[in-house]
Design a protein around this motif. Sequence first.
Motif, PDB file in Angstrom:
ATOM      1  N   LEU A  40       6.875  16.442  -6.344  1.00  0.00           N
ATOM      2  CA  LEU A  40       5.265  16.295  -6.582  1.00  0.00           C
ATOM      3  C   LEU A  40       5.408  15.676  -5.471  1.00  0.00           C
ATOM      4  O   LEU A  40       6.229  15.189  -4.373  1.00  0.00           O
ATOM      5  N   THR A  41       4.097  16.234  -4.024  1.00  0.00           N
ATOM      6  CA  THR A  41       3.692  15.468  -2.944  1.00  0.00           C
ATOM      7  C   THR A  41       3.107  14.296  -2.614  1.00  0.00           C
ATOM      8  O   THR A  41       2.506  14.469  -3.535  1.00  0.00           O
ATOM      9  N   THR A  42       4.051  13.006  -3.331  1.00  0.00           N
ATOM     10  CA  THR A  42       2.051  11.996  -2.977  1.00  0.00           C
ATOM     11  C   THR A  42       1.475  12.043  -1.111  1.00  0.00           C
ATOM     12  O   THR A  42       2.105  12.558  -0.845  1.00  0.00           O
ATOM     13  N   LEU A  43       1.052  11.257  -1.528  1.00  0.00           N
ATOM     14  CA  LEU A  43      -0.107  10.593  -0.636  1.00  0.00           C
ATOM     15  C   LEU A  43       0.617  10.538   0.394  1.00  0.00           C
ATOM     16  O   LEU A  43      -0.253  10.719   1.263  1.00  0.00           O
ATOM     17  N   GLN A  44       1.530   9.545   0.700  1.00  0.00           N
ATOM     18  CA  GLN A  44       2.107   9.458   2.309  1.00  0.00           C
ATOM     19  C   GLN A  44       3.237  10.102   2.374  1.00  0.00           C
ATOM     20  O   GLN A  44       4.228   9.818   3.347  1.00  0.00           O
ATOM     21  N   GLY A  45       3.191  11.305   1.594  1.00  0.00           N
ATOM     22  CA  GLY A  45       3.680  12.826   2.406  1.00  0.00           C
ATOM     23  C   GLY A  45       5.527  12.433   2.075  1.00  0.00           C
ATOM     24  O   GLY A  45       5.724  13.528   1.391  1.00  0.00           O
ATOM     25  N   ALA A  46       5.552  11.093   0.773  1.00  0.00           N
ATOM     26  CA  ALA A  46       7.461  11.409   0.410  1.00  0.00           C
ATOM     27  C   ALA A  46       7.377  12.590  -1.152  1.00  0.00           C
ATOM     28  O   ALA A  46       6.827  12.509  -1.987  1.00  0.00           O
ATOM     29  N   ALA A  77       0.922  -1.862   0.244  1.00  0.00           N
ATOM     30  CA  ALA A  77       0.031  -0.301   0.176  1.00  0.00           C
ATOM     31  C   ALA A  77       0.868   1.486  -0.050  1.00  0.00           C
ATOM     32  O   ALA A  77       0.737   1.902   0.034  1.00  0.00           O
ATOM     33  N   ILE A  78       1.767   1.156   0.758  1.00  0.00           N
ATOM     34  CA  ILE A  78       3.026   2.347   1.021  1.00  0.00           C
ATOM     35  C   ILE A  78       3.418   2.628  -0.906  1.00  0.00           C
ATOM     36  O   ILE A  78       3.441   3.380  -1.385  1.00  0.00           O
ATOM     37  N   ILE A  79       3.769   1.199  -1.510  1.00  0.00           N
ATOM     38  CA  ILE A  79       4.332   1.778  -2.701  1.00  0.00           C
ATOM     39  C   ILE A  79       3.569   2.126  -3.471  1.00  0.00           C
ATOM     40  O   ILE A  79       3.862   3.507  -4.550  1.00  0.00           O
ATOM     41  N   LEU A  80       1.956   2.141  -2.918  1.00  0.00           N
ATOM     42  CA  LEU A  80       0.790   2.263  -4.003  1.00  0.00           C
ATOM     43  C   LEU A  80       0.663   3.368  -4.088  1.00  0.00           C
ATOM     44  O   LEU A  80       0.779   4.472  -5.366  1.00  0.00           O
ATOM     45  N   THR A  81       0.825   4.135  -2.674  1.00  0.00           N
ATOM     46  CA  THR A  81       0.194   5.445  -2.020  1.00  0.00           C
ATOM     47  C   THR A  81       1.369   6.701  -3.317  1.00  0.00           C
ATOM     48  O   THR A  81       1.232   7.915  -2.962  1.00  0.00           O
ATOM     49  N   TYR A  82       2.381   6.002  -2.987  1.00  0.00           N
ATOM     50  CA  TYR A  82       3.795   6.530  -3.272  1.00  0.00           C
ATOM     51  C   TYR A  82       3.398   6.911  -4.986  1.00  0.00           C
ATOM     52  O   TYR A  82       3.707   7.912  -5.210  1.00  0.00           O
ATOM     53  N   HIS A  83       2.472   6.353  -5.902  1.00  0.00           N
ATOM     54  CA  HIS A  83       2.301   7.244  -7.075  1.00  0.00           C
ATOM     55  C   HIS A  83       1.148   7.794  -7.110  1.00  0.00           C
ATOM     56  O   HIS A  83       0.418   8.456  -8.159  1.00  0.00           O
ATOM     57  N   VAL A  84       0.481   8.258  -6.239  1.00  0.00           N
ATOM     58  CA  VAL A  84      -0.600   9.277  -5.887  1.00  0.00           C
ATOM     59  C   VAL A  84      -1.011  10.688  -5.657  1.00  0.00           C
ATOM     60  O   VAL A  84       0.164  10.777  -4.347  1.00  0.00           O
TER      61      VAL A  84
END
Length: 623
Positions: free
Chosen positions: A137-143, A113-120
């Motif tokens: 760009l800031t991803t959903l999980q903050g990276a 899930a962390i990997i996938l939300t890194y794409h959003v």
Amino acid sequence: MKALIKCIRLPLLIFTLLFVSCSDDDNGTTPPPETTTTIVDAAQATAELSSLVSALQKADESANNNLVSALSGEGPFTVFAPTNAAFSDLLTQLDGFDSLDDFNSEQLQDLLAIILTYHVISGTAATSSDLSNGQTLTTLQGATLTVSTEGGVFIGDATDTPAQVTTADVTTSNGVVHIIDKVLLPQTILDALSDILLVPITDLAIGNENLENLVAALIAADGDLPNALRGNGPFTVLAPTDEAFETFLDGASLDDVPVEVLTQILLNHVIEGAIYSTDLTGLGSGYTSTLARGAQDANMSIFFDTSDGVTFNGVSSVVIPDVKALNGVVHVVDAVIDLPNIVDHAVANPNLTSLVAALTDGGNTTFTDLLSNEEEEFTVFAPVNDAFAAFTNPNSNDLNAILSNHVVVGASAFSSGLTNSYVNTAAEFDTDENLSLYINTDDGVTLNGVSNVAIADIVATNGVIHAVDAVIDLPTVVTFAVADPNFSTLVQALTELTPSVDFVSVLSAQGGAGDDPFTVFAPTNDAFAALASIPAEGDLIPILQHHVVAGANVRSGDLTDGIMATTLEGDDITINLPGTGDNIADVTDGSGNTGIGIDAVDVQAINGVIHVLDGVLVPDTMN
């Protein structure tokens, strides 16, 4: 291996909270496009995104995640969607993962899930025209992700390799999708998967503190080597330890080794294909090829033996096997494997110990000096131990001469280039008359009709070795007649058609034990076929004797125009130079028949020489 993943616990409903859009999001807000198809719908309808859909569903098997539902919500979202091939590449990098089904625990599903939300990216539907070079760009999980627009659109993650946008601006009701060719990985995932995330061989070596000298050597050698070992492969790399390099250099530095030599030494540690220790153990011992170049620019051979651990070329042992890399496998070894010459290969193979013992008997260095010469090329037909055990030396020939008869000087003859033909060996009839060796390739490779090549094309720096199953004794003229299928009718005439005369014994005499040496003018099968019929024994015997000159080894260089020689039958033959047409020389027989051609010359045996005729000589039947 999966147990090595560090425990990452996600707060319950974290992804639900992350998907709440905020008007003050750093990425800006763009209204969703006018369509009823959601991001999830678009992914499900796109064949090359089926792995992404499966990954979302697999992540949602954890109670912590609700990705499918969230990406079906209002948005807006910008999604970088990896293709099926991208997910396949990711699984290749993960040691022990064969499919998405291997994310089979809540902990692993949360990592997914962390990997996938890194794409959003939440709060914006950023089309390609909204992306700019150097943008973050800031991803959903903050990276963060970094955009590059040089030569295309690339999205950089925490690795060294960015993803390329292959299809941009797939619009949906709740955002926009950009299809990419790589799964993006944040630093948190790299840290979590550090124990099982496979890296290219070069990067693996760089990360190993005991392979610093290997890395330095790669850099000092051909500048393309480090990048080559980051390539697709797969490769098997034998990686010498720092101590191994120190021993090899013996106080010198890498700068003291010529670049081209160092490059070839390093390539001698690289094998195409991923070969694991179990593969080698299953084979026991044998040869494979490295990427180094030997004689005739052929790939160098390397000998492996698993009778006591795993050793290569008899000098280097595996101390750490099967270190998996993204593009192959690494075996850490305790010695640098230098480029092998003919002698090195012979010494390395335990099935050639009898040959090595014979070559060096009594401290003899003649052969080791000769076959270590890097200024010359050699073809060596190397009898295996069983061949020596079976050899009785029936003619009590000198062993050094017999060994010389297995060496061709001045050529690297690979099996692919061998044909039915004669070559000269290092053995001699006299001080400057090298013995011939007949090679027959009708069924495998057979030498002088008695020895078969069992292992072909062992490539060294200065030549090639063919392991053979029988010792090749010094040949007589009879040896060549029997070995060469072009003389099968002649052999029949000398044996079964003339039983009252033991021609074989007569023509096998050597060392002055009979009428040797002989000069034999040998008619081919076609020569006999040109006769109306083969005469009966009483007439055939003098015809056969008329083809042999006793007491002389007359080579082509000894012939002069009009020279005459007396045959065993008693009549003279006359030789004229040059020959007519394609003939090397013309022969007039005792009956006065002219124009009989010599087609090949100087097939040298230990007891004489053969010249090949295209016709049968007939003696004077009136005297």
